[in-house]
Scaffold this active site. Structure first.
Site, PDB file in Angstrom:
ATOM      1  N   LYS A 223      -2.214 -13.323  13.361  1.00  0.00           N
ATOM      2  CA  LYS A 223      -2.880 -13.442  12.063  1.00  0.00           C
ATOM      3  C   LYS A 223      -4.242 -14.283  12.128  1.00  0.00           C
ATOM      4  O   LYS A 223      -4.601 -14.834  13.383  1.00  0.00           O
ATOM      5  CB  LYS A 223      -2.145 -13.991  11.041  1.00  0.00           C
ATOM      6  CG  LYS A 223      -1.778 -15.249  11.205  1.00  0.00           C
ATOM      7  CD  LYS A 223      -0.775 -15.798  10.148  1.00  0.00           C
ATOM      8  CE  LYS A 223      -0.322 -17.266  10.552  1.00  0.00           C
ATOM      9  NZ  LYS A 223       0.967 -17.813   9.765  1.00  0.00           N
TER      10      LYS A 223
ATOM     11  N   TYR B 157     -28.020 -39.011   9.866  1.00  0.00           N
ATOM     12  CA  TYR B 157     -28.090 -38.930   8.309  1.00  0.00           C
ATOM     13  C   TYR B 157     -27.376 -40.065   7.919  1.00  0.00           C
ATOM     14  O   TYR B 157     -26.430 -40.664   8.565  1.00  0.00           O
ATOM     15  CB  TYR B 157     -27.177 -37.638   7.660  1.00  0.00           C
ATOM     16  CG  TYR B 157     -28.158 -36.344   7.771  1.00  0.00           C
ATOM     17  CD1 TYR B 157     -29.159 -36.192   7.102  1.00  0.00           C
ATOM     18  CD2 TYR B 157     -27.282 -35.301   8.322  1.00  0.00           C
ATOM     19  CE1 TYR B 157     -29.923 -35.141   7.020  1.00  0.00           C
ATOM     20  CE2 TYR B 157     -28.160 -34.204   8.546  1.00  0.00           C
ATOM     21  CZ  TYR B 157     -29.249 -33.962   7.817  1.00  0.00           C
ATOM     22  OH  TYR B 157     -30.118 -32.930   7.919  1.00  0.00           O
TER      23      TYR B 157
HETATM   24  C1  LIG Z   1       1.650 -18.295  10.568  1.00  0.00           C
HETATM   25  C2  LIG Z   1       3.359 -18.022  10.698  1.00  0.00           C
HETATM   26  C3  LIG Z   1       4.041 -17.907  11.684  1.00  0.00           C
HETATM   27  C4  LIG Z   1       3.528 -18.569  13.066  1.00  0.00           C
HETATM   28  O1  LIG Z   1       3.711 -19.861  12.862  1.00  0.00           O
HETATM   29  P1  LIG Z   1       3.314 -20.961  14.014  1.00  0.00           P
HETATM   30  O2  LIG Z   1       3.750 -22.124  13.443  1.00  0.00           O
HETATM   31  O3  LIG Z   1       1.766 -20.905  14.158  1.00  0.00           O
HETATM   32  O4  LIG Z   1       4.226 -20.548  15.194  1.00  0.00           O
HETATM   33  C5  LIG Z   1       5.335 -17.438  11.777  1.00  0.00           C
HETATM   34  N1  LIG Z   1       5.790 -16.638  10.560  1.00  0.00           N
HETATM   35  C6  LIG Z   1       5.142 -16.844   9.296  1.00  0.00           C
HETATM   36  C7  LIG Z   1       5.644 -16.457   8.122  1.00  0.00           C
HETATM   37  C8  LIG Z   1       3.871 -17.389   9.283  1.00  0.00           C
HETATM   38  O5  LIG Z   1       3.057 -17.250   8.114  1.00  0.00           O
END
Ligand SMILES: *Cc1c(COP(=O)(O)O)cnc(C)c1O
Length: 344
Positions: free
Chosen positions: A33, A242
Site C-alpha cells: 500500500k 532561520y
Molecule cells: C499496513 C497493514 C499491514 C502491514 O503492516 P506492517 O506493520 O507494515 O507489516 C497489514 N495489515 C493491515 C490491515 C495493514 O493496514
C-alpha cells in the site's frame, strides 16, 4: 546533479521477505500500500513476485489497479478498504479482491458484483476496520455460503510483544473463526515476530520488507545521499539558518545540502539530526528548510561532495527517532524530487 539520490535495494527487499518467510510455516504475502511504503509499488511487487509472492495487499482500489498493470493476471490483489461505492469498476476491471469491512459493504458487493471474489475483515478490538464481533454471528452463514477467499483481522499492539492486547485479539480472532475452514490471516510484520500462534494460513508483512522496525534484523533497503551545494566558514557568534537557531561557538565550516522538509525530511528532526560523510558522523545545525539542510562539517578534513542521511549507518527508524515519529512515516513521506535509483 542537484537533487538527492534515493537508492532502493531490491535485493535487500527480497532478502527481508525471505527472512520473514523463513520464520513461518504458512504463506507469506506482501503489503505494498501507499505505493510500496513510498518506494514504488510496481518495482517492489515485481521483485517480490519473482521471489514467489502471489498475494499482495493494498489500501484502496486505485492502488490495486496500478498493481494489476505491474503484475499481470498471475497475482491476487486484496484491498483493505473493501468495496467502496466508487470502487466497483476498479474491483471488477482489475480483478481485485475487496476485504469487506461492514454489512453495508457486503450488501453492496453481493448485489453489484455477485460471484466476484472477496475476503472479510473482522474487528478484534482495534476498532478501525472490520465487521464487529456482534455482527459476525448474524452474517457468518451468509458470508460462508459465498465462499470468502480470506478472513483476516489486524493487531493493534504487535510491535510490543509484551502487550496483553496481542493475546486478547488472538483469543477473539480464534473464537470467531476456529473451525470455519476458510484461509485466515492475522499477522503483519509485528505479528510474524510474535510466533507461530499468530501466523494462521497467511502472513502479510509490510514495514519489515522495507527494512523497518519492528523487524530489527532487516537488511537496509533505502539509502539517501544528498549533494553539498556549498560550504562556508562561519565565525564565532555568527548564526545559521532561520530564526538564528544555531550560533557558532568556535570557528566553523558549514555545508549546505540539497534536501529539506519538502522532500519528507521533516522539520522536527532538526535539532537532533546527523548525517554521514563516509563513516564519519556530523551534526545538522540550524533549522531544516524547505529545500536545504545545514551541516557542521568543521571536523572533516575536506569539504564533502555528498552527505548520507539514510543508509548503513542510520536506518529510517534512526531518522524517525530524531523526529519523534516512526519509520513508516519517514518512508512514506520521502518526496518525489529525489533521483531514484534501483539496485537489482
Ligand atoms: C499496513 C497493514 C499491514 C502491514 O503492516 P506492517 O506493520 O507494515 O507489516 C497489514 N495489515 C493491515 C490491515 C495493514 O493496514
Amino acid at each position: 546533479m542537484a537533487s538527492a539520490t534515493l537508492t532502493l535495494d531490491l535485493n535487500a527487499l527480497a532478502q527481508n521477505w525471505r527472512d520473514l518467510n523463513n520464520q513461518t510455516a504458512c504463506e507469506t504475502a506482501a503489503v505494498v500500500k501507499a505505493n510500496g511504503y513510498g518506494l514504488g509499488a510496481p518495482a517492489v511487487a515485481r521483485r517480490l513476485a519473482r521471489e514467489g509472492v502471489r498475494r499482495f495487499f493494498v489500501a484502496v482500489a486505485e492502488e490495486g489497479a496500478v498493481l494489476r498493470s505491474a503484475l499481470g493476471q498471475n497475482a491476487e490483489i486484496f484491498v483493505f478498504s473493501g468495496h467502496m461505492p466508487t470502487g466497483t469498476n476498479l474491483i471488477r476491471d482489475h480483478q481485485l479482491i475487496p476485504l469487506l469491512n461492514s454489512v453495508d459493504q457486503m450488501l453492496r458487493h453481493f448485489e453489484i458484483l455477485p460471484g466476484h471474489p472477496f475476503g472479510v475483515q473482522i474487528d478484534t478490538g482495534m476498532n478501525r476496520l472490520g465487521v464487529e464481533p456482534s455482527e459476525w454471528a448474524a452474517v457468518k452463514d451468509m458470508l460462508l455460503s459465498q465462499g470468502p477467499r480470506l478472513v483476516m483481522s489486524h493487531l493493534a499492539c504487535a510491535d510490543d510483544p509484551q502487550h496483553p492486547m496481542n493475546a486478547e485479539q488472538l483469543r477473539v480472532f480464534r473464537g470467531l473463526t476456529d473451525g470455519l475452514n476458510i484461509p485466515r490471516s492475522l499477522a503483519a510484520t509485528g505479528g510474524i515476530l510474535l510466533g507461530p500462534a499468530y501466523h494462521f494460513d497467511l502472513c502479510r508483512p509490510g514495514i519489515g520488507l522495507y527494512g523497518g522496525l519492528p523487524f530489527a534484523d532487516a537488511s537496509p533497503v533505502v539509502t539517501l545521499d544528498i549533494p553539498v551545494i556549498q560550504c562556508r566558514d562561519v565565525a564565532v557568534g555568527e548564526t545559521v539558518g532561520y530564526a538564528n537557531s544555531w550560533t557558532a561557538t568556535v570557528p566553523s565550516r558549514i555545508a549546505t545540502i540539497s534536501a529539506g522538509y519538502a522532500d519528507g525530511l521533516i522539520r522536527a528532526m532538526g535539532p537532533n539530526a546527523h548525517v554521514h560523510a563516509g563513516d564519519q558522523r556530523v551534526p545538522c545545525v540550524g533549522r531544516v528548510s524547505m529545500d536545504l539542510i545545514t551541516v557542521d562539517v568543521t571536523n572533516l578534513d575536506d569539504d564533502p561532495t555528498h552527505l548520507q542521511l539514510i543508509g548503513r549507518h542510520q536506518s529510517v527508524d534512526t531518522i524517525a527517532d530524531m523526529a519523534g515519529t516512526i519509520g513508516y512515516e519517514i518512508l512514506t513521506s520521502l518526496g518525489n524530487r529525489y533521483a531514484r535509483r534501483v539496485i537489482e
